[in-house]
Write a protein that holds these residues in place. Structure first.
Motif, PDB file in Angstrom:
ATOM      1  N   LYS A 257     -15.716 -10.109 -34.596  1.00 16.76           N
ATOM      2  CA  LYS A 257     -15.204  -9.703 -33.281  1.00 16.76           C
ATOM      3  C   LYS A 257     -16.166 -10.181 -32.208  1.00 16.76           C
ATOM      4  N   HIS A 258     -15.625 -10.829 -31.192  1.00 14.05           N
ATOM      5  CA  HIS A 258     -16.414 -11.231 -30.020  1.00 14.05           C
ATOM      6  C   HIS A 258     -17.673 -12.001 -30.410  1.00 14.05           C
ATOM      7  N   ASP A 259     -17.545 -13.016 -31.241  1.00 14.19           N
ATOM      8  CA  ASP A 259     -18.669 -13.856 -31.676  1.00 14.19           C
ATOM      9  C   ASP A 259     -19.731 -13.086 -32.447  1.00 14.19           C
ATOM     10  N   GLU A 260     -19.364 -11.946 -33.005  1.00 10.36           N
ATOM     11  CA  GLU A 260     -20.258 -11.174 -33.868  1.00 10.36           C
ATOM     12  C   GLU A 260     -19.527 -10.901 -35.184  1.00 10.36           C
ATOM     13  N   PHE A 261     -20.294 -10.554 -36.203  1.00 11.73           N
ATOM     14  CA  PHE A 261     -19.714 -10.246 -37.506  1.00 11.73           C
ATOM     15  C   PHE A 261     -20.624  -9.278 -38.243  1.00 11.73           C
ATOM     16  N   ASP A 262     -20.052  -8.574 -39.209  1.00  9.65           N
ATOM     17  CA  ASP A 262     -20.844  -7.726 -40.096  1.00  9.65           C
ATOM     18  C   ASP A 262     -21.241  -8.552 -41.303  1.00  9.65           C
ATOM     19  N   TYR A 263     -22.433  -8.292 -41.800  1.00 11.18           N
ATOM     20  CA  TYR A 263     -22.933  -8.970 -42.993  1.00 11.18           C
ATOM     21  C   TYR A 263     -23.442  -7.905 -43.940  1.00 11.18           C
ATOM     22  N   LEU A 264     -22.924  -7.910 -45.156  1.00 13.27           N
ATOM     23  CA  LEU A 264     -23.327  -6.932 -46.160  1.00 13.27           C
ATOM     24  C   LEU A 264     -24.048  -7.658 -47.283  1.00 13.27           C
ATOM     25  N   ALA A 265     -25.285  -7.264 -47.570  1.00 10.48           N
ATOM     26  CA  ALA A 265     -26.058  -7.778 -48.699  1.00 10.48           C
ATOM     27  C   ALA A 265     -25.861  -6.777 -49.826  1.00 10.48           C
ATOM     28  N   GLY A 266     -25.311  -7.233 -50.966  1.00 11.80           N
ATOM     29  CA  GLY A 266     -24.997  -6.260 -51.998  1.00 11.80           C
ATOM     30  C   GLY A 266     -24.799  -6.825 -53.383  1.00 11.80           C
ATOM     31  N   VAL A 267     -24.332  -5.939 -54.256  1.00  7.81           N
ATOM     32  CA  VAL A 267     -24.018  -6.266 -55.645  1.00  7.81           C
ATOM     33  C   VAL A 267     -22.621  -5.742 -55.947  1.00  7.81           C
ATOM     34  N   GLU A 268     -22.012  -6.311 -56.977  1.00  9.34           N
ATOM     35  CA  GLU A 268     -20.696  -5.842 -57.396  1.00  9.34           C
ATOM     36  C   GLU A 268     -20.842  -4.537 -58.159  1.00  9.34           C
ATOM     37  N   VAL A 269     -19.922  -3.602 -57.893  1.00 11.51           N
ATOM     38  CA  VAL A 269     -19.837  -2.338 -58.632  1.00 11.51           C
ATOM     39  C   VAL A 269     -18.411  -2.225 -59.183  1.00 11.51           C
ATOM     40  N   PRO A 270     -18.216  -1.407 -60.233  1.00  9.80           N
ATOM     41  CA  PRO A 270     -16.882  -1.312 -60.834  1.00  9.80           C
ATOM     42  C   PRO A 270     -15.800  -0.801 -59.881  1.00  9.80           C
ATOM     43  N   ALA A 271     -16.139   0.152 -59.013  1.00  3.11           N
ATOM     44  CA  ALA A 271     -15.153   0.753 -58.109  1.00  3.11           C
ATOM     45  C   ALA A 271     -15.886   1.392 -56.939  1.00  3.11           C
TER      46      ALA A 271
ATOM     47  N   GLY B 288     -25.471  -5.031 -41.682  1.00  4.23           N
ATOM     48  CA  GLY B 288     -25.894  -5.144 -40.296  1.00  4.23           C
ATOM     49  C   GLY B 288     -24.877  -5.950 -39.519  1.00  4.23           C
ATOM     50  N   ARG B 289     -24.952  -5.897 -38.194  1.00  6.61           N
ATOM     51  CA  ARG B 289     -24.053  -6.655 -37.311  1.00  6.61           C
ATOM     52  C   ARG B 289     -24.863  -7.788 -36.689  1.00  6.61           C
ATOM     53  N   TYR B 290     -24.294  -9.003 -36.700  1.00  9.27           N
ATOM     54  CA  TYR B 290     -25.026 -10.180 -36.269  1.00  9.27           C
ATOM     55  C   TYR B 290     -24.176 -11.067 -35.369  1.00  9.27           C
ATOM     56  N   SER B 291     -24.853 -11.930 -34.643  1.00  6.76           N
ATOM     57  CA  SER B 291     -24.219 -12.955 -33.827  1.00  6.76           C
ATOM     58  C   SER B 291     -24.919 -14.272 -34.148  1.00  6.76           C
ATOM     59  N   LYS B 292     -24.460 -15.348 -33.555  1.00  3.64           N
ATOM     60  CA  LYS B 292     -25.121 -16.642 -33.786  1.00  3.64           C
ATOM     61  C   LYS B 292     -26.588 -16.563 -33.369  1.00  3.64           C
ATOM     62  N   ALA B 293     -26.871 -15.800 -32.326  1.00  2.00           N
ATOM     63  CA  ALA B 293     -28.245 -15.674 -31.843  1.00  2.00           C
ATOM     64  C   ALA B 293     -29.131 -14.845 -32.768  1.00  2.00           C
ATOM     65  N   THR B 294     -28.531 -13.911 -33.528  1.00  4.04           N
ATOM     66  CA  THR B 294     -29.344 -13.011 -34.367  1.00  4.04           C
ATOM     67  C   THR B 294     -29.197 -13.295 -35.861  1.00  4.04           C
ATOM     68  N   VAL B 295     -28.458 -14.332 -36.233  1.00  3.72           N
ATOM     69  CA  VAL B 295     -28.233 -14.635 -37.650  1.00  3.72           C
ATOM     70  C   VAL B 295     -29.564 -14.864 -38.386  1.00  3.72           C
ATOM     71  N   GLY B 296     -30.596 -15.266 -37.676  1.00  2.00           N
ATOM     72  CA  GLY B 296     -31.916 -15.456 -38.277  1.00  2.00           C
ATOM     73  C   GLY B 296     -32.557 -14.162 -38.756  1.00  2.00           C
TER      74      GLY B 296
END
Length: 159
Positions: free
Chosen positions: A66-80, A26-34
């Motif tokens: 970018k522009h006080d926003e960032f992408d956040y990925l919740a995940g697990v490691e995979v081989p490739a 998802g894409r988040y900002s300081k206001a939506t990090v919650g």
């Protein structure tokens, strides 16, 4: 003072291997990090569809700022990246030198740990940020309670 502010902010330095992390994003900002816990709920409901998981850790990867926003990925490691089911996102993280910080207390206090890293430790460390940081959650992490072992891995290079 709460437990978080009493803990010394002393990272261990570690050479991290290249990783491929697959999950939901998802894409988040300081206001939506919650809203990030809702992303983890989505991930928790579907991550078993990722058959080729590596290790017992889950990861929260902050990237693409970018522009006080960032992408956040919740995940697990995979081989490739070829091991990522088509309904999931992935990110490739190159090998880096990391400053690794232990987070103490509930996951809801993680933003305070990040603030201490960026405003207390980093300016006096002799290092600069050298890529995307991530959170690594151990197998003992209880998503429903928001407690367990969490580390912040900050890629760094000498200034």
């Amino acid at each position: 003072m709460d437990q978080q502010t009493q803990q010394p902010l002393e990272p261990r330095m570690e050479e991290g291997k290249a990783l491929v992390i697959a999950g939901v994003q998802g894409r988040y900002s300081k206001a939506t990090v919650g809203d990030i816990p809702q992303l983890w709920d989505v991930f928790d409901s579907c991550f078993k569809e990722i058959n080729k998981r590596v290790g017992g850790f889950t990861y929260g990867v902050c990237h693409n700022p970018k522009h006080d926003e960032f992408d956040y990925l919740a995940g697990v490691e995979v081989p490739a990246k070829g091991d990522v089911p088509s309904n999931f996102e992935f990110i490739e993280i190159p090998a880096h030198h990391y400053a690794v910080f232990a987070h103490y207390g509930p996951v809801q206090a993680l933003p305070q740990t990040y603030e201490r890293i960026m405003f207390e430790w980093l300016p006096h460390s002799g290092y600069a940020i050298a890529g995307s940081d991530f959170e690594r959650y151990s197998a003992d992490f209880d998503v429903s309670k928001g407690i367990g072992t969490v580390e912040v891995w900050l890629p760094v290079a000498p200034e």
